[in-house]
Each structure stands twice: as C-alpha cells, then as structure tokens.
Design a protein around this motif. Sequence first.
Motif, PDB file in Angstrom:
ATOM      1  N   GLY A 116       0.905  -1.191   0.051  1.00  0.00           N
ATOM      2  CA  GLY A 116      -0.065   0.083   0.030  1.00  0.00           C
ATOM      3  C   GLY A 116       1.025   1.466   0.041  1.00  0.00           C
ATOM      4  N   PHE A 117       2.153   1.422   0.838  1.00  0.00           N
ATOM      5  CA  PHE A 117       2.799   2.446   0.810  1.00  0.00           C
ATOM      6  C   PHE A 117       3.487   2.716  -0.458  1.00  0.00           C
ATOM      7  N   TYR A 118       3.710   1.356  -1.238  1.00  0.00           N
ATOM      8  CA  TYR A 118       4.417   1.495  -2.422  1.00  0.00           C
ATOM      9  C   TYR A 118       3.572   2.208  -3.663  1.00  0.00           C
ATOM     10  N   ILE A 119       2.398   1.610  -3.443  1.00  0.00           N
ATOM     11  CA  ILE A 119       1.277   2.139  -4.604  1.00  0.00           C
ATOM     12  C   ILE A 119       0.770   3.800  -4.267  1.00  0.00           C
ATOM     13  N   LEU A 120       1.018   3.813  -3.071  1.00  0.00           N
ATOM     14  CA  LEU A 120       0.546   5.462  -2.822  1.00  0.00           C
ATOM     15  C   LEU A 120       1.692   6.284  -3.088  1.00  0.00           C
ATOM     16  N   ALA A 121       3.072   5.921  -2.793  1.00  0.00           N
ATOM     17  CA  ALA A 121       4.119   6.637  -3.129  1.00  0.00           C
ATOM     18  C   ALA A 121       4.322   7.099  -4.477  1.00  0.00           C
ATOM     19  N   TYR A 122       4.124   5.889  -5.365  1.00  0.00           N
ATOM     20  CA  TYR A 122       4.250   5.942  -6.682  1.00  0.00           C
ATOM     21  C   TYR A 122       3.168   6.550  -7.430  1.00  0.00           C
ATOM     22  N   ASN A 123       1.937   7.183  -6.969  1.00  0.00           N
ATOM     23  CA  ASN A 123       1.004   7.672  -7.624  1.00  0.00           C
ATOM     24  C   ASN A 123       0.788   9.130  -6.839  1.00  0.00           C
ATOM     25  N   ILE A 124       1.412   9.584  -5.963  1.00  0.00           N
ATOM     26  CA  ILE A 124       1.463  10.741  -5.246  1.00  0.00           C
ATOM     27  C   ILE A 124       2.575  11.569  -5.467  1.00  0.00           C
ATOM     28  N   PHE A 125       3.950  11.116  -5.299  1.00  0.00           N
ATOM     29  CA  PHE A 125       4.856  11.877  -5.445  1.00  0.00           C
ATOM     30  C   PHE A 125       5.638  12.077  -6.853  1.00  0.00           C
ATOM     31  N   PRO A 126       5.632  13.430  -7.207  1.00  0.00           N
ATOM     32  CA  PRO A 126       6.147  13.583  -8.641  1.00  0.00           C
ATOM     33  C   PRO A 126       7.540  12.962  -8.999  1.00  0.00           C
ATOM     34  N   ALA A 127       8.160  12.807  -8.294  1.00  0.00           N
ATOM     35  CA  ALA A 127       9.559  11.965  -8.550  1.00  0.00           C
ATOM     36  C   ALA A 127       9.091  10.547  -9.335  1.00  0.00           C
ATOM     37  N   PHE A 128       7.916  10.080  -9.127  1.00  0.00           N
ATOM     38  CA  PHE A 128       7.726   8.834  -9.808  1.00  0.00           C
ATOM     39  C   PHE A 128       6.718   9.009 -11.039  1.00  0.00           C
ATOM     40  N   ASN A 129       6.459  10.225 -11.538  1.00  0.00           N
ATOM     41  CA  ASN A 129       5.515  10.403 -12.521  1.00  0.00           C
ATOM     42  C   ASN A 129       5.778   9.548 -13.694  1.00  0.00           C
ATOM     43  N   SER A 130       6.988   9.493 -14.278  1.00  0.00           N
ATOM     44  CA  SER A 130       7.399   8.732 -15.467  1.00  0.00           C
ATOM     45  C   SER A 130       7.904   7.417 -15.200  1.00  0.00           C
ATOM     46  N   VAL A 131       7.842   7.072 -14.035  1.00  0.00           N
ATOM     47  CA  VAL A 131       8.605   5.609 -13.586  1.00  0.00           C
ATOM     48  C   VAL A 131       7.458   4.697 -13.577  1.00  0.00           C
ATOM     49  N   TYR A 132       7.893   3.466 -14.417  1.00  0.00           N
ATOM     50  CA  TYR A 132       6.942   2.257 -14.179  1.00  0.00           C
ATOM     51  C   TYR A 132       7.799   1.164 -13.039  1.00  0.00           C
ATOM     52  N   GLY A 133       7.428   1.099 -12.052  1.00  0.00           N
ATOM     53  CA  GLY A 133       7.886  -0.065 -11.231  1.00  0.00           C
ATOM     54  C   GLY A 133       6.965  -1.144 -10.779  1.00  0.00           C
ATOM     55  N   LEU A 134       7.969  -2.175 -10.509  1.00  0.00           N
ATOM     56  CA  LEU A 134       7.376  -3.365  -9.999  1.00  0.00           C
ATOM     57  C   LEU A 134       7.882  -3.795  -8.633  1.00  0.00           C
ATOM     58  N   LEU A 135       7.124  -4.250  -7.586  1.00  0.00           N
ATOM     59  CA  LEU A 135       7.433  -4.639  -6.460  1.00  0.00           C
ATOM     60  C   LEU A 135       7.547  -6.151  -6.134  1.00  0.00           C
ATOM     61  N   MET A 136       8.697  -6.571  -5.607  1.00  0.00           N
ATOM     62  CA  MET A 136       8.553  -7.853  -5.280  1.00  0.00           C
ATOM     63  C   MET A 136       9.699  -8.127  -4.108  1.00  0.00           C
ATOM     64  N   GLY A 137       9.077  -9.355  -3.475  1.00  0.00           N
ATOM     65  CA  GLY A 137      10.200  -9.590  -2.306  1.00  0.00           C
ATOM     66  C   GLY A 137       9.530  -9.505  -0.827  1.00  0.00           C
ATOM     67  N   ALA A 138      10.078 -10.442   0.133  1.00  0.00           N
ATOM     68  CA  ALA A 138       9.454 -10.387   1.472  1.00  0.00           C
ATOM     69  C   ALA A 138      10.103  -9.578   2.203  1.00  0.00           C
TER      70      ALA A 138
END
Length: 293
Positions: A116-138
């Motif tokens: 949830g933190f990851y998704i919110l950050a990538y959709n709120i902060f301008p630094a991630f506007n042009s970044v497509y990310g994938l999250l994995m790991g425990a």
Amino acid sequence: MDIWGDIKRTFKEGSVLTRLIYINIGVFLVLKIIGVFFYLAGQPAQLAQWLSVPSVTQDLLRRPWTPITYMFLHSGFLHLLFNVLGLYWFGQLFLFHFEGKKLLSVYLLGGLVGAGFYILAYNIFPAFNSVYGLLMGASASVFAILVAVAVYDPNREIHLFFIGRFPLKYVAAFYVLLSILSISTSNPGGNIAHLGGAFWGWFYIKRLQKGTDMGDGLVSWLDKFAAWFAGVFKPKSKMKVTYKKPPRDDHDYNRQKHAQQDEINNILDKIGKKGYDSLTKQEKELLFKQGKK
C-alpha cells in the motif's frame, strides 16, 4: 534417501516460520525452473511480472492478486537469501514471545501495508511520474516482524557479526533509517515498502498491548479457508456403512443370533485352516466385538 518425503514431513510438522521459509524458497525454485523452459523455447519469461505489484493502478486492477503474491517472490538468489535469513532470525525472536498465528498475520499484513505504501508513493510523489515500477520480495514482511518484536522487547540484545551485541531497538532503528536514506539513491519502491512494513509492525504491537489483536480476523478467515480447502480435496471414504434393523419379535431375534453365530463359526474355521492373518479387516473387527461381549 527420500528427500521429497522429508520436505513434506518437515513442512507439515514444522512451525509457521518453517512453512513461510519453505514457501518462499519453493516459489523461487518453481519460477526459475519454469524460466528455463521459456528460455529453451526462445520465449521471454514474464510470469514474475504477473506476480509483482505494479506501480500503475490500472495494471493493479487487472492483477489484484499481486499484493499477496509479491511477498513470496524474489528476483535472484541473493535477494532470496537475505530475506530468508532475516525472516528466520527475526521470526525466531518473534516466536519467543508469540504463537505462530500472530507471526503469520504480521507477515501477511505487513506485506500488504508495504504494498500500500509503495502504490501510494508512486501515484502521489512527482518523482515517480514517469517511472513504471514492479515490487517483489518479502522484505516488507520481514521489516514488520523485526519492528514488531523490537517494539515489544526493545532491550533484548542480539549478536551482530564483527560488531558485537546490540539491543534490538537499535538494530530496528538502523534498518528503518537506512531505508529512509536509501529512497533517493537505490530501489526507492522497495525502501518505501520497508517503511510500510515497519509501520505495521509498530502499529500491531501497540494495539496488541492495549488488548486488540489486529490480525485475529485474518487468521480466523485463513483457518476457515484451509478447513474448506482440505474438505474439498479430501478423498471420500469408500467404506459403506449399513445399519441393522432391530428384531421385530422373538423369532426374528433368534434368526439374527443364529446367523451371527454361523458367521463366527465360519471365521473360527478359517482361522483353524489358514491362520488369523488370513482374516479380512471386517472379519477381525467382528471377532473382536464378539470377544468383548
């Protein structure tokens, strides 16, 4: 040497921590083996992308299972190794104070909050506007377990290689601070997810100390689902159960007694000719019941 049998036995008889470690390792091996077949077929292996949490909400809606699957998924051997070691070390400390069901809930919910933190950050902060990310790991789940046990038992000392003994609260604070500082330098999405897991570990213990187990509902639902799942795939018994009707009168009663005695006599004759081991399971049970009368 039955290696597969030993693995199944230790998974079945082991703790929740053992099962979580086995699942992480198993998922890694299965995906790597599948990747070999894709490589030999000359096709790109994209299964990991379908199990990782995407930063774009439209893709997330098409893959709603990823906030669960990502926390058992690892990109490489070292990624898996460090997370499994952290899970083992801090999971052992957690189980020193709590039962396995609480460990499972912290692992799963910590991973979900990290996503949830990851998704919110990538959709709120301008630094991630042009970044497509994938999250994995425990790691978000591991952070949740570490911070949870550190909040509950902050002064417990653990031994760190080449450094010495440190209170657990300082170890947890170091890793949380390192994740904050690393957001702008490397793996920003992963470090943000770490903070989400750490937040859940802190929040969970604080609520637990006030008498509320925030993971109890999840564990109860998982228990019910596991019972249903086991019932669906449990093989049905082929044994046919019949019930004898009670005798209607003395004549009927005497007839049933004579029939039963004839059956016992036949069993005894069979023992005399072929031995006790020649009896069927039903014949042995009948003989045992008759001997108790």
